[in-house]
Design a protein around this motif. Structure first.
Motif, PDB file in Angstrom:
ATOM      1  N   GLY A  37       0.825  -1.212   0.000  1.00  0.00           N
ATOM      2  CA  GLY A  37       0.000   0.000   0.000  1.00  0.00           C
ATOM      3  C   GLY A  37       0.850   1.249   0.000  1.00  0.00           C
ATOM      4  N   LEU A  38       1.963   1.210   0.737  1.00  0.00           N
ATOM      5  CA  LEU A  38       2.920   2.333   0.750  1.00  0.00           C
ATOM      6  C   LEU A  38       3.408   2.635  -0.669  1.00  0.00           C
ATOM      7  CD1 LEU A  38       6.060   2.405   3.099  1.00  0.00           C
ATOM      8  CD2 LEU A  38       6.250   2.907   0.680  1.00  0.00           C
ATOM      9  N   ILE A  39       3.805   1.583  -1.392  1.00  0.00           N
ATOM     10  CA  ILE A  39       4.341   1.775  -2.742  1.00  0.00           C
ATOM     11  C   ILE A  39       3.265   2.306  -3.688  1.00  0.00           C
ATOM     12  CG2 ILE A  39       5.313   0.555  -4.729  1.00  0.00           C
ATOM     13  CD1 ILE A  39       6.637  -1.344  -2.656  1.00  0.00           C
ATOM     14  N   LEU A  40       2.072   1.753  -3.586  1.00  0.00           N
ATOM     15  CA  LEU A  40       0.993   2.218  -4.458  1.00  0.00           C
ATOM     16  C   LEU A  40       0.698   3.692  -4.225  1.00  0.00           C
ATOM     17  CD1 LEU A  40      -1.490  -0.796  -4.315  1.00  0.00           C
ATOM     18  CD2 LEU A  40      -0.081  -0.103  -6.253  1.00  0.00           C
ATOM     19  N   CYS A  41       0.700   4.110  -2.972  1.00  0.00           N
ATOM     20  CA  CYS A  41       0.400   5.512  -2.655  1.00  0.00           C
ATOM     21  C   CYS A  41       1.559   6.437  -3.020  1.00  0.00           C
ATOM     22  CB  CYS A  41       0.076   5.661  -1.168  1.00  0.00           C
ATOM     23  SG  CYS A  41      -1.498   4.930  -0.671  1.00  0.00           S
ATOM     24  N   GLY A  42       2.775   6.045  -2.621  1.00  0.00           N
ATOM     25  CA  GLY A  42       3.900   6.962  -2.739  1.00  0.00           C
ATOM     26  C   GLY A  42       4.651   6.918  -4.039  1.00  0.00           C
ATOM     27  N   VAL A  43       4.653   5.760  -4.730  1.00  0.00           N
ATOM     28  CA  VAL A  43       5.432   5.622  -5.961  1.00  0.00           C
ATOM     29  C   VAL A  43       4.525   5.625  -7.187  1.00  0.00           C
ATOM     30  CG1 VAL A  43       7.096   4.195  -7.202  1.00  0.00           C
ATOM     31  CG2 VAL A  43       7.200   4.345  -4.709  1.00  0.00           C
ATOM     32  N   VAL A  44       3.506   4.758  -7.151  1.00  0.00           N
ATOM     33  CA  VAL A  44       2.624   4.614  -8.318  1.00  0.00           C
ATOM     34  C   VAL A  44       1.615   5.747  -8.381  1.00  0.00           C
ATOM     35  CG1 VAL A  44       1.015   3.058  -9.477  1.00  0.00           C
ATOM     36  CG2 VAL A  44       2.943   2.128  -8.191  1.00  0.00           C
ATOM     37  N   GLY A  45       1.196   6.238  -7.214  1.00  0.00           N
ATOM     38  CA  GLY A  45       0.179   7.287  -7.182  1.00  0.00           C
ATOM     39  C   GLY A  45      -1.238   6.757  -7.210  1.00  0.00           C
ATOM     40  N   ASP A  46      -1.416   5.447  -7.010  1.00  0.00           N
ATOM     41  CA  ASP A  46      -2.754   4.854  -6.966  1.00  0.00           C
ATOM     42  C   ASP A  46      -3.227   4.893  -5.506  1.00  0.00           C
ATOM     43  OD1 ASP A  46      -5.075   3.420  -7.160  1.00  0.00           O
ATOM     44  OD2 ASP A  46      -4.194   1.674  -8.155  1.00  0.00           O
ATOM     45  N   LEU A  47      -3.773   6.044  -5.102  1.00  0.00           N
ATOM     46  CA  LEU A  47      -4.085   6.255  -3.693  1.00  0.00           C
ATOM     47  C   LEU A  47      -5.240   5.373  -3.222  1.00  0.00           C
ATOM     48  CD1 LEU A  47      -3.731  10.147  -3.497  1.00  0.00           C
ATOM     49  CD2 LEU A  47      -2.002   8.387  -3.150  1.00  0.00           C
ATOM     50  N   SER A  48      -6.237   5.170  -4.064  1.00  0.00           N
ATOM     51  CA  SER A  48      -7.398   4.378  -3.650  1.00  0.00           C
ATOM     52  C   SER A  48      -7.017   2.929  -3.378  1.00  0.00           C
ATOM     53  CB  SER A  48      -8.489   4.438  -4.718  1.00  0.00           C
ATOM     54  OG  SER A  48      -8.973   5.759  -4.863  1.00  0.00           O
ATOM     55  N   THR A  49      -6.288   2.314  -4.322  1.00  0.00           N
ATOM     56  CA  THR A  49      -5.895   0.919  -4.137  1.00  0.00           C
ATOM     57  C   THR A  49      -4.893   0.790  -2.992  1.00  0.00           C
ATOM     58  OG1 THR A  49      -6.208   0.578  -6.505  1.00  0.00           O
ATOM     59  CG2 THR A  49      -5.026  -1.131  -5.296  1.00  0.00           C
ATOM     60  N   GLY A  50      -3.995   1.750  -2.888  1.00  0.00           N
ATOM     61  CA  GLY A  50      -3.030   1.722  -1.793  1.00  0.00           C
ATOM     62  C   GLY A  50      -3.715   1.788  -0.439  1.00  0.00           C
ATOM     63  N   TYR A  51      -4.724   2.643  -0.341  1.00  0.00           N
ATOM     64  CA  TYR A  51      -5.470   2.753   0.911  1.00  0.00           C
ATOM     65  C   TYR A  51      -6.189   1.435   1.215  1.00  0.00           C
ATOM     66  CZ  TYR A  51      -8.695   4.653   4.419  1.00  0.00           C
ATOM     67  OH  TYR A  51      -9.400   4.886   5.564  1.00  0.00           O
ATOM     68  N   ALA A  52      -6.744   0.798   0.164  1.00  0.00           N
ATOM     69  CA  ALA A  52      -7.441  -0.472   0.359  1.00  0.00           C
ATOM     70  C   ALA A  52      -6.485  -1.553   0.862  1.00  0.00           C
ATOM     71  CB  ALA A  52      -8.098  -0.914  -0.948  1.00  0.00           C
ATOM     72  N   PHE A  53      -5.255  -1.559   0.354  1.00  0.00           N
ATOM     73  CA  PHE A  53      -4.291  -2.532   0.844  1.00  0.00           C
ATOM     74  C   PHE A  53      -3.909  -2.258   2.299  1.00  0.00           C
ATOM     75  CE2 PHE A  53      -3.562  -4.302  -3.344  1.00  0.00           C
ATOM     76  CZ  PHE A  53      -3.198  -5.604  -3.042  1.00  0.00           C
ATOM     77  N   GLY A  54      -3.889  -0.991   2.681  1.00  0.00           N
ATOM     78  CA  GLY A  54      -3.655  -0.672   4.084  1.00  0.00           C
ATOM     79  C   GLY A  54      -4.755  -1.225   4.970  1.00  0.00           C
ATOM     80  N   GLU A  55      -6.010  -1.087   4.519  1.00  0.00           N
ATOM     81  CA  GLU A  55      -7.132  -1.642   5.278  1.00  0.00           C
ATOM     82  C   GLU A  55      -7.036  -3.170   5.320  1.00  0.00           C
ATOM     83  OE1 GLU A  55      -9.915   0.198   6.809  1.00  0.00           O
ATOM     84  OE2 GLU A  55      -8.110   1.448   6.703  1.00  0.00           O
ATOM     85  N   LEU A  56      -6.622  -3.775   4.198  1.00  0.00           N
ATOM     86  CA  LEU A  56      -6.452  -5.230   4.150  1.00  0.00           C
ATOM     87  C   LEU A  56      -5.426  -5.684   5.173  1.00  0.00           C
ATOM     88  CD1 LEU A  56      -6.804  -8.035   2.812  1.00  0.00           C
ATOM     89  CD2 LEU A  56      -5.093  -7.330   1.142  1.00  0.00           C
ATOM     90  N   ALA A  57      -4.333  -4.949   5.288  1.00  0.00           N
ATOM     91  CA  ALA A  57      -3.291  -5.296   6.255  1.00  0.00           C
ATOM     92  C   ALA A  57      -3.836  -5.292   7.676  1.00  0.00           C
ATOM     93  CB  ALA A  57      -2.123  -4.322   6.130  1.00  0.00           C
TER      94      ALA A  57
END
Length: 932
Positions: free
Chosen positions: A78-98
């Motif tokens: 989720g960190l990588i999706l938010c900070g590198v890829v810029g996919d904030l929605s999916t990154g946030y969802a992976f954080g919730e999954l964790a």
């Protein structure tokens, strides 16, 4: 490098993966564990390699199943999706999954690191930054308890950064940083400790503890020495933090060229802090610094600075779409600064005001202050001096509220003429910008029981009034409201004569009368009752005044025939200060014992408040009476000059501050915030209020006494001016409110003790005491409503064998897991699970049929089966429970004890059926096959 890996993950576009399979493949499990252990070091030293380690863990988790380490892997993905890829929605969802996986697997060993990653790198892209503070504090505690001191320390560090960036009061930030620093030092986490010390120095600079607020050299940190160490060890994260905070300080204090220089040094290190909130903070202040410097430049240099600032603003605009609470006001302020450079006054002011409003709504105190300061500077540049003055006064107020004393002093030095109080009345503030966090409205409750909170609030209202007329109106209103009266009068004793001072009627504004002598009017109240109370100084409570043999013949009672009557003396130090007369003509016995107790408590504070108010009124009426009032006042009375020296003090003030006499206090004590106040920022805020409004009422502040002990005082102060309008000094009075503060603390402790008294110490669910009370209450409710009540008794199967095999510590952990699992299986707020005794648990299910009870029991069995707690001495090879169910609709002939006995009998039958099943009088369901 990242793009090829992303294609491998296209098959799970929905990140909410099924959490059913556990990882058992040995090689995959070992690989995940190794990669997880090097995550922190890789992120700091080799950020380009860090994504590869994460991708590998996620691939293995999807292919072979989830391990406890998978929660951390999903969080970092989720960190990588938010900070590198810029996919904030999916990154946030992976954080919730964790977080979900962490909860399901009860992976406490990985809780600290997972909480750290999700709340440091992921949540701030959607949630308010303040919402991350509590989980990060939990990450620190869990890390310390579980021995994961590295991620516990990182959680502590980010808690400090987020608290600073979201505008938490600097004294609170400094307190937390000091605690965290001690812990990091004991953990020997020096790379994290140095970052903590950096922020301690930043806070100290803002608080005015250094001669140069822009220099990060002081008691906590030396930037030159630190940077040398960072560069030698390639500690890029620390290099970034050092330059970024140097940028922030230099910008705040107007060193724009130095600020841009520090920004340029920080930019190459940005990839070392990818996805952290500090990135957005940095982009914001970098853009502000470049725009500020652009105003002093021309040509290509100016164009380049503006271009770079606009690029940052566009990034912040993207982030503001996902988390407007954190970024919207920053975007508005950058737009305002761009309009300022374009000399567009109307657009700039509108944008400044929008930034102020948004920052205020989201409680970014320091950025409310910054936006008002920039608005004031712009107005000043446009020769809008009066408007500039209002903005700059607001800026100073909010900087002081934040605790940035050095910045407030910097404003005073640069705008001394604008920030002076020009008249007794002070300046009118922008009302829309004043309250950063307004208190929520209070909800009234119909209960008339004695409530300590109500007493404290009422006493605060009384002690807040220093003008006699206002106090009289407040007092009669409070008394009528709390006593349940229809009508009431407040009488004051003066020169041996009782005078009616105020009248109150329920649901109507109180009326302050013109001191009507009691002898002059028999039509307002019964003189016989009032005179009796005044003489004996005791209360009179009449359930029905017309039937009372003592007072029934009073002319007022014969004519008006009141029903309930209460007359209460106001006694202060044994002397009659006044009386309160109340009546209710609708009900007999309206003034219950509880109401009388409440009014009696209020009466003692009312007597003091009335005494103080009259003393204060006399102070302004006649100089010849001043000394007597001054010497005999219950509260501390003072006068001081503008330098802080006390020119006059009464004995009460000397006593409050621990001096033998007023003369000793005047000689030795100075109203110096650094020496007198526990939190100097509170003193500066008080002074700010005095400068703006000319007076302050009921200002609470913690101070030091002469012997070093601390007390809480309430100050009422007003400014004194010469005839020419020049500030001469201040006068007022002080009340020692330590006892009240202790009562408030005691109330909180009592609530906590009550909560703890109802909890089982081992499992943290309800104990037997709470179970018995709840069962009794629910039984009575079900009896009234004629609805069923169900009881489940649960017993851990073969628990003695479990203890004998695994030990008592493992047995305790097993009971904790079972208790929390049963708790999570209950969905309704009214349902209660309690530890009934030993390995037995009881569940109360109000308004639940037998069918519904079996549904709940089935869910409990299922969830416990999912725990897969090994038990080699059980036929099922895992921990199971047996459940007995009893359901009934209460009648007067039945008792709750019978229901409990029926459930116990059903539990016994369940054990006879082979355990791991649910049994009632008519139905038995066995779960040993379905969930083994």
């Amino acid at each position: 490098m990242i793009t090829p890996f992303l294609s491998d993950f296209s098959f799970f576009g929905n990140p909410l993966l099924k959490l059913v399979q556990d990882l058992s493949q040995p090689t995959a499990l070992a690989t995940i564990r190794v990669l997880s252990s090097i995550a922190s070091a890789t992120y700091l030293a080799f950020p380009n390699i860090f994504p590869l380690t994460v991708f590998k863990q996620v691939v293995l988790s999807i292919r072979y199943g989830n391990a406890p380490e998978s929660a951390f892997a999903y969080a970092t993905y989720g960190l990588i999706l938010c900070g590198v890829v810029g996919d904030l929605s999916t990154g946030y969802a992976f954080g919730e999954l964790a977080l979900q996986l962490l909860e399901r697997l009860q992976a406490n060993a990985f809780k600290a690191r997972t909480l750290f990653v999700v709340n440091s790198f992921v949540r701030h892209w959607r949630d308010p930054l303040r919402d991350t503070l509590e989980p990060l504090a939990e990450g620190f505690q869990v890390g310390r308890e579980m021995g994961d001191t590295e991620y516990g320390s990182w959680s502590a560090h980010e808690h400090g950064v987020h608290a600073f960036c979201c505008g938490q009061v600097l004294t609170e930030v400094a307190h937390d940083l000091a605690i965290y620093g001690d812990a990091m030092a004991s953990f020997k986490k020096l790379p994290i400790l140095t970052l903590n010390q950096l922020y301690e120095q930043v806070v100290a600079n803002l608080q005015g503890q250094t001669s140069d607020p822009c220099s990060l050299v002081g008691n906590f940190y030396d930037i030159e020495q630190a940077l040398t160490q960072y560069q030698n060890s390639n500690y890029r994260t620390a290099i970034f933090y050092a330059h970024a905070n140097n940028l922030g300080l230099n910008y705040l204090f107007g060193n724009y060229e130095k600020a841009v220089e520090q920004a340029d040094l920080a930019v190459p290190q940005l990839e070392s802090v990818v996805a952290l909130f500090i990135v957005g903070w940095f982009k914001f202040y970098e853009a502000l610094a470049r725009l500020a410097l652009a105003a002093t430049q021309s040509g290509e240099k100016q164009k380049q600075l503006i271009k770079q600032a606009k690029e940052n603003r566009k990034k912040l605009q993207v982030w503001a779409k996902f988390a407007p609470q954190n970024y919207a006001h920053k975007v508005a302020l950058l737009e305002a600064e761009e309009h300022r450079l374009g000399d567009q006054f109307d657009l700039a002011i509108a944008a400044y005001d929008q930034a102020i409003t948004l920052a205020q709504a989201h409680q970014f105190t320091q950025e409310v202050a910054l936006a008002t300061e920039l608005a004031g500077k712009f107005c000043l540049s446009q020769n809008r001096t009066r408007l500039a003055q209002v903005y700059l006064q607001e800026a100073r107020y909010f900087y002081l509220q934040w605790g940035a004393i050095a910045k407030a002093k910097d404003l005073e030095q640069h705008y001394s003429q604008l920030l002076q109080v020009e008249s007794k009345r002070g300046h009118v503030a922008l009302s829309s910008h004043r309250s950063l966090n307004p208190e929520a409205g209070e909800t009234s409750h119909p209960s008339v029981s004695l409530d300590l909170t109500a007493v404290i609030k009422a006493c605060q209202s009384l002690s807040r009034e220093i003008v006699l007329e206002d106090l009289l109106a407040t007092l009669i209103h409070i008394v009528i409201e709390n006593a349940g009266a229809e009508r009431g009068y407040l009488l004051w004793e003066s020169d041996g004569t009782l005078r009616i001072e105020a009248e109150g009627i329920v649901n109507q504004p109180a009326q302050v009368l013109q001191s009507i002598p009691l002898t002059a009017n028999d039509n307002l109240l019964p003189r016989s009752i009032v005179n009796y109370v005044a003489r004996v100084k005791e209360s009179v409570v009449l359930e029905d005044a017309t039937q009372d043999l003592t007072f029934a013949n009073d002319p007022y009672i014969l004519e008006h025939r009141p029903k309930s009557v209460l007359c209460l003396p106001l006694v202060n130090q044994g002397n009659l200060a006044g009386l309160v007369y109340l009546e209710n003509n609708l009900l007999t016995s309206a003034f219950t014992t509880e109401r009388v107790e409440l009014i009696t408590l209020l009466a003692s504070q009312a007597a003091i408040a009335l005494t103080n108010a009259r003393l204060y009124a006399n102070l302004t009426r006649a100089e010849e009476k001043y000394r007597s009032i001054f010497e005999n006042a219950i509260e501390g009375v003072f006068q001081r000059d503008v330098s802080g020296r006390y020119t006059s003090a009464n004995p009460a003030l000397a006593t409050i501050f621990g001096y033998q006499s007023p003369q000793e206090l005047i000689t030795q004590m100075v109203d110096d915030p650094e020496q007198l106040c526990v939190e100097p920022s509170r003193w500066y805020h008080l002074q700010q209020q005095l400068e703006m409004y000319g007076m302050v009422s009921q200002y609470e502040i913690e101070v030091y006494r002469r012997d070093g002990s601390t007390i809480w005082i309430s100050k009422n102060v007003r400014a004194i001016y010469t005839e020419d309008g020049v500030l001469k000094g201040y006068e007022g009075f002080v009340q020692d409110i330590t006892t009240r503060k202790q009562a408030e603390i005691l109330q909180q402790k009592n609530l906590e003790l009550h909560r703890l008294a109802m909890l089982d110490g081992l499992t943290q669910i309800a104990n037997r005491r709470q179970f018995d009370q709840t069962l009794e209450n629910e039984w009575k409710r079900s009896l009234r409503e004629k609805v069923p009540i169900t009881l489940l008794l649960c017993d851990v199967d073969f628990f003695k064998r479990y203890n004998d095999t695994y030990g008592h510590q493992s047995g305790d952990e097993c009971l904790q897991n079972i208790a929390q699992t049963i708790q999570r299986s209950l969905k309704r707020p009214a349902d209660l699970v309690a530890r009934y005794g030993g390995e037995e648990f009881a569940v109360i299910l109000p308004n639940t049929s037998l069918e519904g009870a079996f549904y709940v029991a089935e869910r409990i069995h299922l969830h416990i089966a999912c725990l897969k707690l090994p038990h080699i001495q059980s036929p099922h090879q895992r921990v199971t429970i047996s459940i007995g169910v009893a359901t009934t609709i209460p009648t007067l002939e039945k008792t709750a004890v019978e229901l409990l006995a029926a459930a116990d009998e059903a539990l016994y039958a369940a054990k006879g059926q082979g355990r791991n099943c649910t049994h009632s009088a008519t139905v038995c369901k066995n779960y040993s096959t379905a969930y083994d």
